[in-house]
Motif scaffolding. Structure first.
Motif, PDB file in Angstrom:
ATOM      1  N   TYR A  93      42.829  36.202  32.458  1.00 31.23           N
ATOM      2  CA  TYR A  93      44.003  36.520  33.541  1.00 31.23           C
ATOM      3  C   TYR A  93      44.129  35.274  34.241  1.00 31.23           C
ATOM      4  O   TYR A  93      45.107  35.118  35.202  1.00 31.23           O
ATOM      5  CB  TYR A  93      43.358  37.554  34.067  1.00 31.23           C
ATOM      6  CG  TYR A  93      43.257  38.879  33.460  1.00 31.23           C
ATOM      7  CD1 TYR A  93      44.226  39.501  32.890  1.00 31.23           C
ATOM      8  CD2 TYR A  93      41.814  39.213  33.490  1.00 31.23           C
ATOM      9  CE1 TYR A  93      44.012  40.464  32.203  1.00 31.23           C
ATOM     10  CE2 TYR A  93      41.752  40.578  32.324  1.00 31.23           C
ATOM     11  CZ  TYR A  93      42.583  41.231  31.906  1.00 31.23           C
ATOM     12  OH  TYR A  93      42.383  42.244  31.064  1.00 31.23           O
ATOM     13  N   SER A 149      37.396  38.956  39.677  1.00 29.63           N
ATOM     14  CA  SER A 149      37.834  39.445  40.922  1.00 29.63           C
ATOM     15  C   SER A 149      38.837  38.817  41.723  1.00 29.63           C
ATOM     16  O   SER A 149      38.784  37.547  41.361  1.00 29.63           O
ATOM     17  CB  SER A 149      36.516  39.689  42.012  1.00 29.63           C
ATOM     18  OG  SER A 149      36.789  39.967  43.026  1.00 29.63           O
ATOM     19  N   ASP A 150      39.599  39.370  42.351  1.00 28.16           N
ATOM     20  CA  ASP A 150      40.544  38.711  43.235  1.00 28.16           C
ATOM     21  C   ASP A 150      40.219  37.955  44.741  1.00 28.16           C
ATOM     22  O   ASP A 150      41.061  37.496  45.282  1.00 28.16           O
ATOM     23  CB  ASP A 150      41.934  39.469  43.405  1.00 28.16           C
ATOM     24  CG  ASP A 150      42.723  39.826  42.043  1.00 28.16           C
ATOM     25  OD1 ASP A 150      42.609  39.037  41.130  1.00 28.16           O
ATOM     26  OD2 ASP A 150      43.131  41.068  42.190  1.00 28.16           O
ATOM     27  N   SER A 196      37.763  36.828  32.093  1.00 30.60           N
ATOM     28  CA  SER A 196      38.648  36.091  33.175  1.00 30.60           C
ATOM     29  C   SER A 196      39.513  35.022  32.684  1.00 30.60           C
ATOM     30  O   SER A 196      40.451  34.660  33.305  1.00 30.60           O
ATOM     31  CB  SER A 196      37.199  35.296  34.016  1.00 30.60           C
ATOM     32  OG  SER A 196      36.619  34.221  33.012  1.00 30.60           O
TER      33      SER A 196
END
Length: 775
Positions: free
Chosen positions: A321, A282-283, A318
């Motif tokens: 990215y 998640s950002d 994860s």
């Protein structure tokens, strides 16, 4: 970080469990607490401290002007200064005036005093302990459970008092006893449950639990309850809040306390784990929070990896990215560490491979060549995965071999990197010649690691790697071409004389390279013979060590007469005979020991005498009795008896031990073994030449000799030796002559004369036997 290597079967190094290191978010025993104290003061007051509150409190500062609650003052400020001498008054005030406002202000003041720079802070904490301050704090939590402001003040005060000096054992022991006896943890946990939406209370409570948990008994029921509480809280909190971060920190601290806590968290519902791991991709959360999540699962998966395989996909995603730079190195260490522990369970291997773990691990090795920690975790992950034979080809196709080699080059001073990369390569060498060739080309890396690091696991891996590569003919020739191979092998023997694994694998290497006759002088000059004998002496009952040692002695003794002499001088024959005596029922060891003994004595009268003096005759006869069907043992045993029977003084000893009847029966049982029949015949001839009266005892072997000659009429050595034996028997025994005629001996002799007409030696022996028959 707790690294431990868990070995499985054979000589492969299989799995390593890695537990995450203690995360120093808030120091357990901190001599400089002022930085943390200022942060918590700001949390307490909700504003920047004014000048008076930020300044260290002087001795004998103005006492509290009014212990009574001031309803007109700002609820979020503390306008009174106090000194250490006021602590007892403040605590008495809490008892006399237990109102919420008075209590809140009292514990705010205790917090400020406790977090004052040392030595004032230390004296304040000691004064609070001696005046039953912790008991008062716990009692206050229960009395004012519904008042969030009071609870927050007490939590801060407890946090401040929990900063103990590790060198002050008396106060530390007293404080821990008070915390445990007052059941402070239970009170804190209950307050957190009472105020589930108050993030400041949750954050402060988590900070306190994180500080207290390493000092409390891990088996308290409250501790396990706290694991569930914080796990559920983490699931429901916004990942961007400080409370979420503090909650994860507390959960990590609790899980680090015991395996029971790790399992407690691991056994939570899959939905909870999925929600927590969702933050990784998640950002909404920062890198530090993601790092903390990975550290949590790194810790828990060290004992519960088999139940957490489903989280691998999110961790691997994860890694795809996140930027791979110095700032993210801690995250990638924790991520690879988690994958390492998940790979402890073979059932997770295909899950990891299908999720793309191999690519991400190889990328991590390439991108973080500056970080020994990331390289160590990555190499360990590949090493654990490589224990599954079905995964090894995938590791190779994803660039695993080159990545492991580059890791060893990038981190030469890290024993963990060198050991785990070597362990992975050791397993991958089983796949193909190409991998073994690449590994052999980089043997210098293993040699450098051997000299640089004393780590025993690494030494075992280097020794195992040499034994594995030396089995391959191509690799072996490259190995023996460099002097460093001998240097390292000798050093392994000498540095680890009591390490069975190193001795065993080093002997395997020596066993393989000793088949190369060209290097026999090198092995002798380098002093390997005494090292072999020392290993036999140190591990007399280990069948593998005894077998490999005997094969080395056999190879060297049969290829070099000087080696046979040196074997004798180094008591090699003594230990060969002991191996025959102590491990008589172990077929591989007896095959090796018989071959070694024969190689040492067959061309040496001196060695024959030594062997007999050590009990070789009885030992060999015992082997024939124990292994009546193993032709290899029987052949070598009879060859030994043949050599010894050439000495007349030993013939009676052999006969008294039942040697002649035993050899005769062995020849009758195995007439198709040309080596056994030939050397058995020579043995019989030696005995009958020494004592002609023994000829009648050998009558039962005549038929076996005739049959073997009949089946192999062109084997010159067999025919010559057997003809001479039959000549000796027939000339001394009528029974032997009659048995020969009954077995169609005349026809067989004529047959070999006809088929070997051009071979003078065969004709001479055969005609001599024919004359005996026709007389």
């Amino acid at each position: 970080k707790n690294l431990k290597c868990v070995q499985a079967s054979n000589d492969a190094f299989n799995i390593t469990s890695v537990s995450s290191q203690d995360r120093p978010t808030i120091p357990l025993l901190n001599s400089d607490v002022n930085g943390d104290a200022v942060v918590v003061r700001n949390r307490l007051l909700g504003q920047e401290l004014d000048k008076e509150q930020s300044t260290p409190i002087k001795e004998r500062q103005k006492r509290v002007e009014d212990s009574q609650p001031n309803t007109e003052s700002d609820n979020n400020s503390v306008s009174y200064a106090a000194s250490i001498n006021d602590i007892s008054i403040i605590l008495e005030c809490v008892k006399v005036h237990p109102s919420a406002k008075c209590t809140e202000r009292a514990f705010q003041t205790l917090f400020l005093l406790s977090t004052d720079p040392d030595p004032v802070g230390t004296f304040a904490r000691k004064e609070i302990l001696e005046n039953e301050g912790i008991e008062a704090m716990v009692l206050t939590i229960w009395k004012h459970m519904e008042n969030g402001k009071v609870i927050l003040a007490v939590l801060h005060a407890l946090w401040a008092v929990s900063v103990f000096d590790i060198h002050d054992n008396d106060n530390l022991t007293m404080a821990l006893a008070k915390v445990e006896q007052s059941r402070a943890l239970e009170a804190v946990l209950f307050s957190l449950q009472t105020h589930p939406v108050n993030l400041r209370i949750l954050e402060s409570g988590c900070d306190l639990i994180q500080r207290l948990s390493p000092m409390l008994p891990s088996r308290q029921p409250e501790v396990r309850s706290a694991v569930i509480l914080f796990a559920n809280s983490a699931r429901s909190l916004d990942a961007s809040t400080k409370a979420y971060h503090a909650c994860l920190g507390a959960l990590l601290s609790l899980c680090q306390l015991s395996d029971e806590n790790k399992h407690e968290f691991a056994n939570c519902r899959d939905e909870l784990h999925n929600d927590i791991c969702q933050v990784l991709i998640s950002d909404a959360s920062d890198l530090e929070t993601k790092e903390l999540i990975c550290e949590l699962y790194w810790c828990v998966s060290s004992v519960a990896g088999s139940t957490l395989g489903f989280i691998a996909k999110k961790i691997i995603d994860s890694m795809k990215y996140l930027p791979q730079n110095k700032q993210s190195s801690n995250y990638f260490e924790a991520a690879c560490g988690t994958l390492t522990n998940l790979a402890l369970d073979p059932e997770n291997h295909m899950v990891l491979v299908d999720a793309g773990a191999l690519t991400q691990i190889a990328n991590a090795i390439q991108s973080f060549d500056f970080s020994d920690a990331v390289l160590s975790a990555s190499c360990t992950a590949l090493a654990n995965l490589s224990t599954s034979s079905c995964i090894r080809s995938a590791i190779i196709s994803h660039g695993g071999v080159s990545a492991l080699v580059e890791s060893m080059k990038s981190a030469p001073t890290s024993a963990e990197v060198q050991g785990e990369a070597s362990r992975a390569l050791l397993n991958l060498c089983d796949v193909s010649m190409e991998v073994r060739k690449v590994t052999t080309d980089h043997l210098f890396l293993f040699f450098d690691a051997h000299y640089r690091h004393d780590d025993i696991i690494l030494q075992e891996i280097v020794s195992s790697m040499l034994s594995k590569l030396s089995k391959d003919g191509v690799c072996r020739k490259e190995m023996i071409s460099t002097s460093r191979t001998y240097d390292v092998l000798v050093r392994l023997f000498k540095l680890h004389p009591s390490n069975k694994k190193i001795q065993k694998t080093s002997l395997l290497t020596l066993r393989n390279v000793s088949t190369e006759s060209s290097i026999t002088p090198i092995l002798l000059n380098r002093g390997f013979l005494p090292l072999v004998v020392s290993a036999m002496s140190a591990f007399p009952n280990d069948v593998d060590i005894q077998e490999s040692s005997c094969i080395v002695l056999r190879n060297l003794g049969s290829l070099n007469s000087e080696a046979a002499v040196e074997i004798c001088s180094e008591e090699g024959i003594n230990f060969i005979v002991k191996a025959m005596q102590n491990l008589s029922d172990c077929t591989p060891t007896q095959r090796a020991s018989c071959g070694a003994l024969w190689a040492c004595i067959h061309d040496s009268d001196v060695n024959c005498r030594i062997a007999v003096s050590l009990g070789a005759i009885d030992a060999v006869i015992c082997l024939v009795l124990v292994h009546p069907s193993d032709v290899f043992i029987l052949e070598n045993a009879i060859m030994i008896l043949e050599s010894l029977s050439s000495f007349k003084e030993y013939v009676k000893q052999i006969v008294d031990a039942g040697g002649i009847s035993l050899v005769v029966e062995t020849m009758r049982s195995h007439p198709s073994s040309t080596k056994l029949i030939r050397h058995g015949s020579i043995f019989i001839a030696n005995l009958t030449q020494a004592y002609s009266s023994l000829s009648d005892e050998a009558v039962r072997c005549v038929t076996a000799i005739i049959r073997c000659i009949d089946e192999n009429p062109t084997l010159v050595e067999l025919i010559v030796d057997c003809s001479r034996t039959l000549h000796s028997l027939v000339s001394h025994s009528r029974k032997c002559k009659d048995r020969l005629l009954a077995a169609n001996g005349l026809g067989v002799v004529e047959k070999i004369i006809n088929q070997n007409a051009s071979i003078q030696q065969v004709n001479d022996c055969a005609h001599l036997l024919l004359d005996d028959i026709l007389q």
